[in-house]
Design an enzyme around this catalytic site. Structure first.
Site, PDB file in Angstrom:
ATOM      1  N   SER A   1      -1.195  -1.259   3.235  1.00 29.24           N
ATOM      2  CA  SER A   1      -1.519  -2.193   4.661  1.00 29.24           C
ATOM      3  C   SER A   1      -0.898  -3.508   4.287  1.00 29.24           C
ATOM      4  CB  SER A   1      -2.769  -2.358   4.718  1.00 29.24           C
ATOM      5  OG  SER A   1      -3.491  -2.844   3.643  1.00 29.24           O
ATOM      6  N   THR A   2      -0.259  -3.734   3.231  1.00 33.16           N
ATOM      7  CA  THR A   2       0.600  -5.138   3.161  1.00 33.16           C
ATOM      8  C   THR A   2       2.003  -4.728   2.994  1.00 33.16           C
ATOM      9  OG1 THR A   2       0.611  -4.729   0.538  1.00 33.16           O
ATOM     10  CG2 THR A   2      -1.428  -5.624   1.520  1.00 33.16           C
TER      11      THR A   2
ATOM     12  N   LEU B   1       6.628   5.551  -3.941  1.00 33.70           N
ATOM     13  CA  LEU B   1       6.012   4.272  -3.306  1.00 33.70           C
ATOM     14  C   LEU B   1       5.554   4.828  -1.976  1.00 33.70           C
ATOM     15  CD1 LEU B   1       8.711   1.554  -3.777  1.00 33.70           C
ATOM     16  CD2 LEU B   1       6.215   1.516  -4.649  1.00 33.70           C
TER      17      LEU B   1
ATOM     18  N   HIS C   1       3.473  -5.331   0.310  1.00 33.91           N
ATOM     19  CA  HIS C   1       3.946  -4.875  -1.410  1.00 33.91           C
ATOM     20  C   HIS C   1       4.845  -3.853  -1.140  1.00 33.91           C
ATOM     21  CE1 HIS C   1       2.295  -3.404  -5.260  1.00 33.91           C
ATOM     22  NE2 HIS C   1       2.871  -4.813  -5.498  1.00 33.91           N
TER      23      HIS C   1
ATOM     24  N   ARG D   1       8.474  15.968   0.190  1.00 35.08           N
ATOM     25  CA  ARG D   1       9.507  15.830  -0.530  1.00 35.08           C
ATOM     26  C   ARG D   1       9.329  16.316  -2.013  1.00 35.08           C
ATOM     27  NH1 ARG D   1       9.121  13.571   3.594  1.00 35.08           N
ATOM     28  NH2 ARG D   1      10.794  13.057   5.121  1.00 35.08           N
TER      29      ARG D   1
ATOM     30  N   SER E   1       6.460   2.095 -10.182  1.00 33.65           N
ATOM     31  CA  SER E   1       8.015   1.873  -9.791  1.00 33.65           C
ATOM     32  C   SER E   1       8.658   0.374  -9.825  1.00 33.65           C
ATOM     33  CB  SER E   1       7.938   2.137  -8.318  1.00 33.65           C
ATOM     34  OG  SER E   1       7.471   3.421  -8.143  1.00 33.65           O
ATOM     35  N   TYR E   2       7.803  -0.352  -9.759  1.00 28.88           N
ATOM     36  CA  TYR E   2       8.438  -1.834 -10.209  1.00 28.88           C
ATOM     37  C   TYR E   2       8.873  -1.932 -11.635  1.00 28.88           C
ATOM     38  CZ  TYR E   2       8.959  -6.683 -11.046  1.00 28.88           C
ATOM     39  OH  TYR E   2       9.406  -8.022 -11.360  1.00 28.88           O
ATOM     40  N   GLU E   3       8.475  -1.139 -12.658  1.00 32.46           N
ATOM     41  CA  GLU E   3       8.847  -1.035 -14.033  1.00 32.46           C
ATOM     42  C   GLU E   3       9.971  -0.343 -14.436  1.00 32.46           C
ATOM     43  OE1 GLU E   3       5.401  -1.002 -13.328  1.00 32.46           O
ATOM     44  OE2 GLU E   3       5.120  -3.186 -13.904  1.00 32.46           O
TER      45      GLU E   3
HETATM   46  O1  LIG Z   1       4.842   3.329  -8.270  1.00 28.60           O
HETATM   47  C1  LIG Z   1       4.045   2.801  -7.630  1.00 28.60           C
HETATM   48  N1  LIG Z   1       3.556   1.491  -7.800  1.00 28.60           N
HETATM   49  C2  LIG Z   1       2.991   0.809  -6.917  1.00 28.60           C
HETATM   50  N2  LIG Z   1       2.593  -0.321  -7.399  1.00 28.60           N
HETATM   51  C3  LIG Z   1       2.591  -0.917  -9.033  1.00 28.60           C
HETATM   52  C4  LIG Z   1       3.782  -1.498  -9.109  1.00 28.60           C
HETATM   53  O2  LIG Z   1       4.909  -0.448  -9.187  1.00 28.60           O
HETATM   54  C5  LIG Z   1       3.715  -2.259 -10.627  1.00 28.60           C
HETATM   55  O3  LIG Z   1       3.362  -1.333 -11.369  1.00 28.60           O
HETATM   56  C6  LIG Z   1       2.499  -3.210 -10.621  1.00 28.60           C
HETATM   57  O4  LIG Z   1       2.752  -4.131  -9.469  1.00 28.60           O
HETATM   58  C7  LIG Z   1       2.622  -3.774 -11.992  1.00 28.60           C
HETATM   59  O5  LIG Z   1       3.916  -4.573 -12.328  1.00 28.60           O
HETATM   60  C8  LIG Z   1       2.480   1.312  -5.709  1.00 28.60           C
HETATM   61  N3  LIG Z   1       1.764   0.664  -4.606  1.00 28.60           N
HETATM   62  O6  LIG Z   1       1.381  -0.484  -5.269  1.00 28.60           O
HETATM   63  O7  LIG Z   1       1.413   1.038  -3.827  1.00 28.60           O
HETATM   64  C9  LIG Z   1       3.078   2.723  -5.336  1.00 28.60           C
HETATM   65  O8  LIG Z   1       2.734   3.028  -4.128  1.00 28.60           O
HETATM   66  N4  LIG Z   1       3.863   3.296  -6.211  1.00 28.60           N
END
Ligand SMILES: O=c1[nH]c(NC[C@H](O)[C@H](O)[C@H](O)CO)c([N+](=O)[O-])c(=O)[nH]1
Length: 166
Positions: free
Chosen positions: A95-96, A91, A98, A137, A61-63
């Site tokens: 436990s963190t 997402l 993040h 969902r 999701s970060y991307e």
């Molecule tokens: O899409 C998700 N990315 C997650 N992490 C990866 C993140 O989106 C990036 O792809 C990664 O940090 C590399 O940039 C998740 N967790 O860490 O739990 C998640 O639950 N869902």
């Protein structure tokens, strides 16, 4: 003037003229697959042609913000510009912290992306405390307690592109 209920379309829309991008993360793939299929199903039911649904994936999701921006740029460069994009991710709280940081950053980035790209960016990021919430969902939990939110995002995409297009 009759005011429709929440979540219902305010009128009929025909998506036959629209080109829709879908960028989806690959984390929590079972949920993502259901959400993406739900969005596509709704888009097709509203007249969007299969060839006009452009699918791309990113690691997580970060991307999503960057992947969405680059898909929009790529389609424009190819002379096949998108009318709207749906950014889909899931997402699930661990436990963190993040989860909180990604959820907040990605939400703000997707919201702000619209001004840069000047097309609607439909918010398809599930931010769930548990896997059960995510399954519900996406409409794939045991009791099918909720509808597939991907369908809502497909409908929102057609409405926003139709109503506020160039
Ligand atoms: O899409 C998700 N990315 C997650 N992490 C990866 C993140 O989106 C990036 O792809 C990664 O940090 C590399 O940039 C998740 N967790 O860490 O739990 C998640 O639950 N869902």
């Amino acid at each position: 003037m009759a005011v429709k209920g929440l979540g219902q379309l305010d009128r009929e829309y025909n998506g036959a003229h629209l080109r829709v991008g879908i960028v989806h993360a690959r984390w929590n793939a079972v949920v993502i697959e259901a959400l993406v299929n739900g969005a596509i199903k709704k888009l097709r039911s509203m007249g969007v042609e299969e060839k006009n649904i452009i699918l791309e994936s990113v690691p997580g999701s970060y991307e999503l913000p960057w992947g969405s921006k680059r898909l929009i740029d790529r389609q424009k460069k190819q002379g096949e510009p998108l009318d709207v994009i749906i950014s889909i991710g899931t997402l699930i709280k661990g436990s963190t912290m993040h989860f909180e940081y990604i959820a907040d950053a990605v939400t703000k980035a997707l919201m702000g992306l619209q001004d840069k790209v000047e097309i609607p960016v439909i918010f398809g990021l599930l931010t769930c405390m548990t896997e059960e919430q995510a399954f519900a969902r996406a409409g794939i939990d045991e009791g099918h307690t909720m509808h597939n939110h991907g369908e809502d995002w497909g409908a929102a995409a057609v409405e926003m592109a139709s109503k506020f297009g160039p």
